[in-house]
Design a protein around this motif. Structure first.
Motif, PDB file in Angstrom:
ATOM      1  N   SER A   5       0.834  -1.213   0.000  1.00 10.57           N
ATOM      2  CA  SER A   5       0.000   0.000   0.000  1.00 10.57           C
ATOM      3  C   SER A   5       0.863   1.255   0.000  1.00 10.57           C
ATOM      4  N   VAL A   6       1.888   1.260   0.815  1.00 11.29           N
ATOM      5  CA  VAL A   6       2.792   2.410   0.870  1.00 11.29           C
ATOM      6  C   VAL A   6       3.499   2.581  -0.471  1.00 11.29           C
ATOM      7  N   MET A   7       3.943   1.492  -1.059  1.00  9.74           N
ATOM      8  CA  MET A   7       4.619   1.561  -2.343  1.00  9.74           C
ATOM      9  C   MET A   7       3.658   2.072  -3.427  1.00  9.74           C
ATOM     10  N   MET A   8       2.433   1.599  -3.447  1.00  5.61           N
ATOM     11  CA  MET A   8       1.450   2.040  -4.446  1.00  5.61           C
ATOM     12  C   MET A   8       1.114   3.520  -4.258  1.00  5.61           C
ATOM     13  N   MET A   9       1.000   3.962  -3.018  1.00  6.95           N
ATOM     14  CA  MET A   9       0.721   5.380  -2.759  1.00  6.95           C
ATOM     15  C   MET A   9       1.910   6.234  -3.194  1.00  6.95           C
ATOM     16  N   THR A  10       3.110   5.758  -2.995  1.00  5.88           N
ATOM     17  CA  THR A  10       4.309   6.480  -3.420  1.00  5.88           C
ATOM     18  C   THR A  10       4.359   6.583  -4.939  1.00  5.88           C
ATOM     19  N   VAL A  11       4.092   5.484  -5.619  1.00  3.65           N
ATOM     20  CA  VAL A  11       4.074   5.487  -7.088  1.00  3.65           C
ATOM     21  C   VAL A  11       2.979   6.420  -7.593  1.00  3.65           C
ATOM     22  N   ALA A  12       1.804   6.390  -6.991  1.00  2.00           N
ATOM     23  CA  ALA A  12       0.704   7.272  -7.398  1.00  2.00           C
ATOM     24  C   ALA A  12       1.067   8.735  -7.150  1.00  2.00           C
ATOM     25  N   PHE A  13       1.713   9.019  -6.044  1.00  2.00           N
ATOM     26  CA  PHE A  13       2.115  10.389  -5.731  1.00  2.00           C
ATOM     27  C   PHE A  13       3.154  10.892  -6.730  1.00  2.00           C
ATOM     28  N   ILE A  14       4.176  10.101  -6.983  1.00  2.00           N
ATOM     29  CA  ILE A  14       5.215  10.504  -7.935  1.00  2.00           C
ATOM     30  C   ILE A  14       4.628  10.623  -9.345  1.00  2.00           C
ATOM     31  N   GLY A  15       3.758   9.698  -9.707  1.00  4.12           N
ATOM     32  CA  GLY A  15       3.104   9.761 -11.020  1.00  4.12           C
ATOM     33  C   GLY A  15       2.265  11.019 -11.175  1.00  4.12           C
ATOM     34  N   SER A  16       1.530  11.394 -10.130  1.00  2.00           N
ATOM     35  CA  SER A  16       0.704  12.604 -10.225  1.00  2.00           C
ATOM     36  C   SER A  16       1.568  13.852 -10.321  1.00  2.00           C
ATOM     37  N   ILE A  17       2.708  13.861  -9.641  1.00  4.38           N
ATOM     38  CA  ILE A  17       3.624  15.003  -9.740  1.00  4.38           C
ATOM     39  C   ILE A  17       4.173  15.105 -11.155  1.00  4.38           C
ATOM     40  N   LEU A  18       4.573  13.991 -11.729  1.00  9.16           N
ATOM     41  CA  LEU A  18       5.124  14.013 -13.085  1.00  9.16           C
ATOM     42  C   LEU A  18       4.074  14.390 -14.124  1.00  9.16           C
ATOM     43  N   LEU A  19       2.862  13.888 -13.968  1.00  8.56           N
ATOM     44  CA  LEU A  19       1.805  14.159 -14.945  1.00  8.56           C
ATOM     45  C   LEU A  19       1.244  15.571 -14.854  1.00  8.56           C
ATOM     46  N   THR A  20       1.499  16.268 -13.762  1.00 10.36           N
ATOM     47  CA  THR A  20       1.018  17.640 -13.639  1.00 10.36           C
ATOM     48  C   THR A  20       2.155  18.644 -13.734  1.00 10.36           C
ATOM     49  N   SER A  21       3.290  18.251 -14.269  1.00 15.63           N
ATOM     50  CA  SER A  21       4.458  19.124 -14.358  1.00 15.63           C
ATOM     51  C   SER A  21       4.457  19.909 -15.662  1.00 15.63           C
ATOM     52  N   GLN A  22       5.341  20.877 -15.753  1.00 15.91           N
ATOM     53  CA  GLN A  22       5.438  21.717 -16.940  1.00 15.91           C
ATOM     54  C   GLN A  22       5.804  20.948 -18.206  1.00 15.91           C
ATOM     55  N   PRO A  23       6.754  20.010 -18.183  1.00 21.01           N
ATOM     56  CA  PRO A  23       7.039  19.262 -19.422  1.00 21.01           C
ATOM     57  C   PRO A  23       5.840  18.467 -19.921  1.00 21.01           C
ATOM     58  N   CYS A  24       5.109  17.859 -19.025  1.00 19.21           N
ATOM     59  CA  CYS A  24       3.921  17.113 -19.429  1.00 19.21           C
ATOM     60  C   CYS A  24       2.860  18.064 -19.982  1.00 19.21           C
ATOM     61  N   TYR A  25       2.725  19.223 -19.359  1.00 19.14           N
ATOM     62  CA  TYR A  25       1.783  20.242 -19.828  1.00 19.14           C
ATOM     63  C   TYR A  25       2.122  20.673 -21.250  1.00 19.14           C
ATOM     64  N   TYR A  80       6.426  32.083 -18.831  1.00 21.86           N
ATOM     65  CA  TYR A  80       6.045  32.379 -17.455  1.00 21.86           C
ATOM     66  C   TYR A  80       4.817  31.538 -17.129  1.00 21.86           C
ATOM     67  N   TYR A  81       4.987  30.588 -16.219  1.00 18.29           N
ATOM     68  CA  TYR A  81       3.909  29.690 -15.828  1.00 18.29           C
ATOM     69  C   TYR A  81       3.269  30.189 -14.541  1.00 18.29           C
ATOM     70  N   GLU A  82       1.988  29.907 -14.409  1.00 19.25           N
ATOM     71  CA  GLU A  82       1.247  30.268 -13.198  1.00 19.25           C
ATOM     72  C   GLU A  82       1.799  29.515 -11.994  1.00 19.25           C
ATOM     73  N   SER A  83       2.060  28.230 -12.135  1.00 18.69           N
ATOM     74  CA  SER A  83       2.625  27.429 -11.058  1.00 18.69           C
ATOM     75  C   SER A  83       3.338  26.229 -11.671  1.00 18.69           C
ATOM     76  N   TYR A  84       4.087  25.508 -10.856  1.00 17.91           N
ATOM     77  CA  TYR A  84       4.764  24.337 -11.382  1.00 17.91           C
ATOM     78  C   TYR A  84       3.798  23.163 -11.494  1.00 17.91           C
ATOM     79  N   PHE A  85       2.934  22.991 -10.500  1.00 20.03           N
ATOM     80  CA  PHE A  85       1.934  21.931 -10.551  1.00 20.03           C
ATOM     81  C   PHE A  85       0.668  22.493 -11.175  1.00 20.03           C
ATOM     82  N   PHE A  86       0.068  21.751 -12.085  1.00 20.90           N
ATOM     83  CA  PHE A  86      -1.083  22.196 -12.867  1.00 20.90           C
ATOM     84  C   PHE A  86      -0.767  23.538 -13.529  1.00 20.90           C
TER      85      PHE A  86
END
Length: 164
Positions: A5-25, A80-86
Motif C-alpha cells: 500500500s505504501v509503495m502504491m501510494m508512493t508510485v501514485a504520488f510521484i506519477g501525479s507530480i510528473l503528470l502535472t508538471s510543466q514538461p507534461c503540460y 512564465y507559468y502560473e505554477s509548477y503543478f497544474f
C-alpha cells in the motif's frame, strides 16, 4: 500488505507530480494544438504571429550598461507559468543574464500574443475560446516563437545604435 500500500501510494504520488508538471503540460498542449490545427486545416509551422503588444520594463533606448551592451546570447526568453503543478502559460518573459546579474526587460502576455488566423476562425465561430487559448499556449512556447521574440527584443535594444 502495508508495504504494498505504501509503495502504491508512493508510485501514485510521484506519477501525479510528473503528470502535472510543466514538461507534461507542454507535451499535452502541443498534441491538442496540433489536433485542433489539423481540424482547421492550419499548419502550425506556417502560422504567422505578432507580438506588437509586448510590455517593456525599461525605457528604450536604455542607458543600463548590462542591457545596452548585452549580446543576443545573453537574452533569456522563458515562458512564465502560473505554477509548477497544474501549470498554465500566462506569457513569456525576456531577461538579460550577464554573469550573476539578471535584469527583466520585457513581458508578452498570452492574451496579447496575436495569431491572425486564429482570430479569423474565432470570429467565424469555427473554434471556441478554449481551443484558441490551447493553440496560443502551444505557439507562445514554441522554439521558433521564442527565437523570434529574442530577435525582436534584441533589435529593439539596439535599434538606435543600428540606425547610426
Amino acid at each position: 500488505m502495508t508495504e504494498f500500500s505504501v509503495m502504491m501510494m508512493t508510485v501514485a504520488f510521484i506519477g501525479s507530480i510528473l503528470l502535472t508538471s510543466q514538461p507534461c503540460y507542454r507535451f499535452v498542449t502541443g498534441k491538442l494544438a496540433r489536433r485542433h490545427a489539423a481540424a482547421l486545416g492550419v499548419s502550425l509551422k506556417d502560422v504567422s504571429f505578432s507580438f506588437d503588444q509586448m510590455v517593456y520594463f525599461i525605457a528604450l533606448p536604455t542607458t543600463i550598461p548590462e542591457v545596452r551592451d548585452a549580446a543576443k546570447s545573453e537574452l533569456v526568453v522563458e515562458p512564465y507559468y502560473e505554477s509548477y503543478f497544474f501549470p498554465e502559460v500566462n506569457g513569456v518573459q525576456v531577461s538579460v543574464k550577464s554573469g550573476s546579474v539578471v535584469i527583466a526587460i520585457a513581458y508578452l502576455p498570452i492574451d496579447d500574443f496575436s495569431l491572425p488566423v486564429l482570430d479569423r476562425h474565432l470570429e467565424a465561430g469555427k473554434i471556441n475560446e478554449r481551443v484558441n487559448r490551447t493553440i496560443r499556449e502551444h505557439m507562445i512556447v514554441h522554439d521558433r516563437t521564442l527565437a523570434a521574440i529574442r530577435d525582436e527584443v534584441y533589435h529593439q535594444l539596439h535599434e538606435d545604435r543600428l540606425a547610426k
